[in-house]
Design an enzyme around this catalytic site. Structure first.
Site, PDB file in Angstrom:
ATOM      1  N   THR A 145      10.484 -30.528   7.916  1.00  0.00           N
ATOM      2  CA  THR A 145      11.301 -30.076   6.779  1.00  0.00           C
ATOM      3  C   THR A 145      12.674 -29.620   7.277  1.00  0.00           C
ATOM      4  O   THR A 145      13.711 -29.993   6.710  1.00  0.00           O
ATOM      5  CB  THR A 145      10.590 -28.924   6.026  1.00  0.00           C
ATOM      6  OG1 THR A 145       9.203 -29.243   5.898  1.00  0.00           O
ATOM      7  CG2 THR A 145      11.176 -28.729   4.651  1.00  0.00           C
ATOM      8  N   ASP A 184      14.378 -22.685   7.904  1.00  0.00           N
ATOM      9  CA  ASP A 184      13.201 -23.084   8.678  1.00  0.00           C
ATOM     10  C   ASP A 184      12.035 -23.339   7.729  1.00  0.00           C
ATOM     11  O   ASP A 184      11.990 -22.791   6.633  1.00  0.00           O
ATOM     12  CB  ASP A 184      12.851 -21.961   9.683  1.00  0.00           C
ATOM     13  CG  ASP A 184      12.001 -22.461  10.830  1.00  0.00           C
ATOM     14  OD1 ASP A 184      11.629 -23.652  10.844  1.00  0.00           O
ATOM     15  OD2 ASP A 184      11.698 -21.652  11.731  1.00  0.00           O
ATOM     16  N   GLY A 233       3.134 -24.661  13.567  1.00  0.00           N
ATOM     17  CA  GLY A 233       2.518 -25.986  13.617  1.00  0.00           C
ATOM     18  C   GLY A 233       3.304 -26.934  14.522  1.00  0.00           C
ATOM     19  O   GLY A 233       2.738 -27.818  15.177  1.00  0.00           O
ATOM     20  N   GLY A 234       4.617 -26.726  14.563  1.00  0.00           N
ATOM     21  CA  GLY A 234       5.463 -27.555  15.423  1.00  0.00           C
ATOM     22  C   GLY A 234       5.640 -26.967  16.814  1.00  0.00           C
ATOM     23  O   GLY A 234       6.383 -27.508  17.637  1.00  0.00           O
ATOM     24  N   GLU A 288      11.385 -19.383  17.067  1.00  0.00           N
ATOM     25  CA  GLU A 288      11.627 -19.182  15.629  1.00  0.00           C
ATOM     26  C   GLU A 288      11.604 -17.691  15.283  1.00  0.00           C
ATOM     27  O   GLU A 288      12.399 -17.228  14.466  1.00  0.00           O
ATOM     28  CB  GLU A 288      10.566 -19.933  14.813  1.00  0.00           C
ATOM     29  CG  GLU A 288      10.759 -21.437  14.855  1.00  0.00           C
ATOM     30  CD  GLU A 288       9.629 -22.222  14.218  1.00  0.00           C
ATOM     31  OE1 GLU A 288       9.871 -23.378  13.847  1.00  0.00           O
ATOM     32  OE2 GLU A 288       8.507 -21.700  14.105  1.00  0.00           O
TER      33      GLU A 288
HETATM   34  C1  5RP Z   1       7.357 -25.173  13.761  1.00  0.00           C
HETATM   35  C2  5RP Z   1       7.119 -24.540  12.448  1.00  0.00           C
HETATM   36  C3  5RP Z   1       7.405 -25.357  11.238  1.00  0.00           C
HETATM   37  O1  5RP Z   1       8.307 -24.677  10.448  1.00  0.00           O
HETATM   38  C4  5RP Z   1       6.131 -25.580  10.493  1.00  0.00           C
HETATM   39  O2  5RP Z   1       5.189 -26.145  11.379  1.00  0.00           O
HETATM   40  C5  5RP Z   1       6.338 -26.506   9.291  1.00  0.00           C
HETATM   41  O3  5RP Z   1       6.552 -27.786   9.759  1.00  0.00           O
HETATM   42  P1  5RP Z   1       6.850 -28.988   8.789  1.00  0.00           P
HETATM   43  O4  5RP Z   1       8.150 -28.708   8.138  1.00  0.00           O
HETATM   44  O5  5RP Z   1       6.875 -30.192   9.712  1.00  0.00           O
HETATM   45  O6  5RP Z   1       5.722 -29.094   7.791  1.00  0.00           O
HETATM   46  O7  5RP Z   1       6.733 -23.411  12.322  1.00  0.00           O
HETATM   47  O8  5RP Z   1       6.954 -24.324  14.801  1.00  0.00           O
END
Ligand code: 5RP
Length: 232
Positions: free
Chosen positions: A31, A83, A98-99, A105
């Site tokens: 995103t 974010d 998740g990323g 962050e």
């Molecule tokens: C990365 C994060 C991302 O903001 C979270 O995983 C959401 O990811 P996406 O926008 O791909 O769904 O915290 O560490």
């Protein structure tokens, strides 16, 4: 009827809120990627801004787009951070990581005046924790932390790469991630505290009292925008 990508809708909307002269925190994930792309376009159109990225991947993307990056030595605060989140609840508590970028962050969020969380509608939940909670741990002794997670009533997976032959995933900071199943997380601040005090834990993917604005993108191209003061 249009069927747009809600992540792109939210990311583009948020990037359009940035104004000349701002220092911007660049999130990580699919995103945030759209927000960074739009910021790159705006920089090409003349927007004056500088940015602090939350991952090596976002730093590379921004650099390729001509966005000026700065370090914390040059910056006391960040005006806006854009974010994503894996989940967000009605109190604006976020589950993130998740990323794999949760540590950077959270550092960036900690000096941000307006943290904008950009999501698609599926990320808004009543209880956090359906998405496994990322916990960044030092590689030394990670099983010790893992056993503590089990003692708290959870289970875990040591994150692996998505390669054809997976290996242990290593963060930008050289650490591992335990993806912890602790659903339902009924008291996020308490769980964050319990996990953070475990020796070997570097950071926990619970972001309490950090998001100020929530932007939910919709497939029809519209966004719903909620500020924390007016959310409840
Ligand atoms: C990365 C994060 C991302 O903001 C979270 O995983 C959401 O990811 P996406 O926008 O791909 O769904 O915290 O560490």
């Amino acid at each position: 009827m249009s069927n747009l990508n809600p992540k792109e809708v939210a990311g583009t909307f948020a990037a359009n809120l940035v104004q000349d002269g701002m220092t911007v925190g660049l999130g990580t994930g699919s995103t945030a990627w759209f927000a960074i792309q739009r910021l790159g376009e705006r920089v090409r159109e003349g927007l004056q801004m500088r940015a602090i990225p939350t991952s090596e991947a976002s730093a590379r993307q921004a650099t390729e787009l001509g966005i000026q990056l700065v370090g914390f030595d040059a910056v006391n605060h960040i005006d806006i951070t854009i974010d994503g989140a894996d989940e967000i609840n009605a109190e604006f508590c976020m589950l993130k990581g998740g990323g794999g970028a949760l540590l950077r962050e959270k550092v960036v969020a900690s000096i941000t005046k307006r943290q904008i969380c950009i999501v698609d509608p599926s990320k808004v939940v009543e209880f956090l924790g359906t998405f496994p909670l990322p916990v960044e741990v030092v590689p030394f002794g990670w099983p010790v932390v893992a056993r503590h997670v089990e003692a708290l009533g959870g289970s875990y997976t040591l994150r692996q790469t998505k390669d054809a032959e997976p290996t242990t995933y290593v963060t930008d900071n050289g650490n591992y991630i335990l993806d912890c199943n602790l659903y339902p997380i009924t008291d996020p601040p308490k769980l964050e505290q319990n996990l953070k005090m475990l020796p070997g834990v570097v950071e926990v993917g619970l972001f309490i009292d950090m998001a100020h604005t929530l932007i939910i993108g919709n497939p029809d191209g519209t966004c719903s925008l909620k500020d924390k003061e007016t959310a409840n």
